[in-house]
Design a protein around this motif. Structure first.
Motif, mmCIF file in Angstrom:
data_model
loop_
_atom_site.group_PDB
_atom_site.id
_atom_site.type_symbol
_atom_site.label_atom_id
_atom_site.label_comp_id
_atom_site.label_asym_id
_atom_site.label_seq_id
_atom_site.Cartn_x
_atom_site.Cartn_y
_atom_site.Cartn_z
ATOM 1 N N MET A 84 -6.270 -63.690 -21.681
ATOM 2 C CA MET A 84 -6.406 -62.282 -21.341
ATOM 3 C C MET A 84 -7.694 -62.076 -20.547
ATOM 4 O O MET A 84 -8.738 -62.602 -20.914
ATOM 5 C CB MET A 84 -6.426 -61.453 -22.624
ATOM 6 N N ARG A 85 -7.599 -61.314 -19.474
ATOM 7 C CA ARG A 85 -8.761 -61.032 -18.642
ATOM 8 C C ARG A 85 -9.574 -59.897 -19.232
ATOM 9 O O ARG A 85 -9.031 -58.983 -19.850
ATOM 10 C CB ARG A 85 -8.316 -60.641 -17.248
ATOM 11 N N PRO A 86 -10.885 -59.940 -18.990
ATOM 12 C CA PRO A 86 -11.722 -58.838 -19.467
ATOM 13 C C PRO A 86 -11.408 -57.545 -18.721
ATOM 14 O O PRO A 86 -10.895 -57.564 -17.608
ATOM 15 C CB PRO A 86 -13.148 -59.298 -19.163
ATOM 16 N N ALA A 87 -11.739 -56.434 -19.344
ATOM 17 C CA ALA A 87 -11.612 -55.125 -18.697
ATOM 18 C C ALA A 87 -12.854 -54.910 -17.840
ATOM 19 O O ALA A 87 -13.963 -55.249 -18.253
ATOM 20 C CB ALA A 87 -11.499 -54.028 -19.753
ATOM 21 N N VAL A 99 -19.137 -53.860 -15.141
ATOM 22 C CA VAL A 99 -19.187 -55.012 -16.036
ATOM 23 C C VAL A 99 -17.775 -55.455 -16.386
ATOM 24 O O VAL A 99 -16.859 -54.647 -16.481
ATOM 25 C CB VAL A 99 -19.987 -54.737 -17.338
ATOM 26 N N ALA A 100 -17.628 -56.766 -16.548
ATOM 27 C CA ALA A 100 -16.403 -57.339 -17.088
ATOM 28 C C ALA A 100 -16.645 -57.474 -18.581
ATOM 29 O O ALA A 100 -17.515 -58.232 -19.004
ATOM 30 C CB ALA A 100 -16.117 -58.688 -16.449
ATOM 31 N N ASP A 101 -15.923 -56.706 -19.359
ATOM 32 C CA ASP A 101 -16.132 -56.604 -20.799
ATOM 33 C C ASP A 101 -14.978 -57.276 -21.524
ATOM 34 O O ASP A 101 -13.828 -56.872 -21.388
ATOM 35 C CB ASP A 101 -16.211 -55.124 -21.178
ATOM 36 N N GLU A 102 -15.300 -58.312 -22.278
ATOM 37 C CA GLU A 102 -14.293 -59.020 -23.050
ATOM 38 C C GLU A 102 -14.651 -58.931 -24.526
ATOM 39 O O GLU A 102 -15.617 -59.558 -24.970
ATOM 40 C CB GLU A 102 -14.205 -60.478 -22.598
ATOM 41 N N ASP A 103 -13.920 -58.096 -25.258
ATOM 42 C CA ASP A 103 -14.176 -57.893 -26.688
ATOM 43 C C ASP A 103 -15.627 -57.494 -26.948
ATOM 44 O O ASP A 103 -16.309 -58.065 -27.799
ATOM 45 C CB ASP A 103 -13.820 -59.145 -27.495
ATOM 46 N N GLY A 163 -11.595 -66.628 -13.349
ATOM 47 C CA GLY A 163 -11.108 -65.460 -12.617
ATOM 48 C C GLY A 163 -11.953 -64.218 -12.791
ATOM 49 O O GLY A 163 -11.689 -63.193 -12.157
ATOM 50 N N VAL A 164 -12.983 -64.285 -13.631
ATOM 51 C CA VAL A 164 -13.821 -63.099 -13.871
ATOM 52 C C VAL A 164 -14.549 -62.683 -12.594
ATOM 53 O O VAL A 164 -14.562 -61.501 -12.235
ATOM 54 C CB VAL A 164 -14.822 -63.337 -15.024
#
Length: 150
Positions: free
Chosen positions: A1-4, A49-53, A87-88
């Protein structure tokens, strides 16, 4: 799953400072510079920002017009080492460039950062000049340009 990918908020400041230090070492902005960025956030200055959990996996800082009418500058882009090649960086760049319709985008990157140069070239950025000996240790800065019409 990609970060938001989302707009940065003040609570992200410690994570941004820490990630910046990991990615840029002695060239990191530091807490004071990041706090200054947050004070200047507006439609013209954007931090995504790329936010992952709830963990910042990466970020991009954009300086948009009207500072220079049709030119956007990518002031900073970084991806956590554990998130590289997932991919981030591309995700951040895709969203950032989506905000730049009809404009020229400029960025600079250390000449030895081949993976970043490859990422940018894959998005259509082209080298337009170099700043000789710009970085610590005498490394060149590569200036790259992207235009939507490419």
């Amino acid at each position: 799953m990609r970060p938001a990918v989302r707009a940065a908020v003040a609570d992200d400041l410690p994570a941004l400072v820490a990630l910046d230090e990991v990615c840029f070492g002695s060239g990191a902005w530091g807490e004071v510079a990041w706090a200054d960025e947050f004070e200047r956030l507006s439609e013209d200055r954007v931090v995504l920002v790329a936010d992952e959990d709830s963990v910042v996996a990466g970020y991009v800082v954009l300086l948009l017009p009207p500072v220079v009418e049709d030119v956007v500058e990518v002031l900073r882009i970084a991806v956590a080492p554990a998130e590289r090649r997932t991919g981030v960086g591309g995700q951040l760049l895709t969203i950032a460039l989506g905000r730049c319709a009809g404009r020229t985008v400029l960025l600079e990157v250390a000449a030895g950062n081949e993976s970043a140069i490859g990422l940018y070239a894959g998005f259509g950025f082209e080298e337009i000049s170099r700043r000789r000996g710009y970085y610590a240790g005498g490394e060149d800065a590569v200036i790259m340009r992207w235009r939507e019409e490419q």
